[in-house]
Design an enzyme around this catalytic site. Sequence first.
Site, PDB file in Angstrom:
ATOM      1  N   ARG A  68      25.204 -21.452 -11.925  1.00  0.00           N
ATOM      2  CA  ARG A  68      23.771 -21.183 -11.811  1.00  0.00           C
ATOM      3  C   ARG A  68      23.445 -19.696 -11.939  1.00  0.00           C
ATOM      4  O   ARG A  68      24.113 -18.852 -11.381  1.00  0.00           O
ATOM      5  CB  ARG A  68      23.237 -21.719 -10.480  1.00  0.00           C
ATOM      6  CG  ARG A  68      23.161 -23.230 -10.435  1.00  0.00           C
ATOM      7  CD  ARG A  68      22.752 -23.736  -9.077  1.00  0.00           C
ATOM      8  NE  ARG A  68      23.782 -23.470  -8.068  1.00  0.00           N
ATOM      9  CZ  ARG A  68      23.682 -23.843  -6.798  1.00  0.00           C
ATOM     10  NH1 ARG A  68      22.600 -24.479  -6.381  1.00  0.00           N
ATOM     11  NH2 ARG A  68      24.661 -23.588  -5.953  1.00  0.00           N
ATOM     12  N   ASP A 124      30.422 -22.415 -10.015  1.00  0.00           N
ATOM     13  CA  ASP A 124      28.973 -22.487  -9.867  1.00  0.00           C
ATOM     14  C   ASP A 124      28.377 -21.708 -11.033  1.00  0.00           C
ATOM     15  O   ASP A 124      28.496 -20.483 -11.090  1.00  0.00           O
ATOM     16  CB  ASP A 124      28.533 -21.890  -8.529  1.00  0.00           C
ATOM     17  CG  ASP A 124      27.061 -22.126  -8.230  1.00  0.00           C
ATOM     18  OD1 ASP A 124      26.286 -22.332  -9.177  1.00  0.00           O
ATOM     19  OD2 ASP A 124      26.683 -22.082  -7.038  1.00  0.00           O
TER      20      ASP A 124
END
Length: 207
Positions: free
Chosen positions: A137, A135
């Site tokens: 982000r 991930d």
Amino acid sequence: MSSTIVGASVRTRVRIPLTFADGYSTTAEAITFDGLADGREHLAMILGDPDLGAVPLVRLHSECLTGDVFGSARCDCGPQLREAVERITDTGGILLYLRQEGRDIGLYNKLDAYALQDSGLDTYQANTELGFDEDARDYTAAAQMLVALGVDRVDLLTNNPDKVRQLTGLGITVRDTLPTGVHATPSNLGYLRAKAEHTGHTIRLAG
């Protein structure tokens, strides 16, 4: 107000009537920003009638073209967005629409990851097979947007504990965390199970 992040400023405010495929409608005040850390065109959507001085309900929603626009059943993004808009409208709050397609690997890479998932990898394994973080982000821009709107305390509508960790580390107080509903389909069950088992998302799946 948080002093742990570089400031951003409000650029434009404009009201937009919203209507979803199921007929639900509301009005949002769309807000754009200058000075965001990643230079992207993220949006804040003010929904409902936020009570000045109260802790707003906030959703950090990462863009998903396939789910949000085309209704793909391989994820739960579209139904989560629809749910969040109504819940935030009812209480008054903010939806941050973040341009982070595919957990920030981009649209083409996300579709490449789908192809790998079709061969047996889960959503996180597919990202790493492509050479990305599970991930990628970063929610610094989200924290900047909140601070620019005068918000440093939130009730967060999320199943993702990493959003809580990152916002807290950036100086935003998360008073409470409210889970979204479970939007399971035969096509996204493996995806949801991976999120629950691998990264601790608060998703309760039958069986």
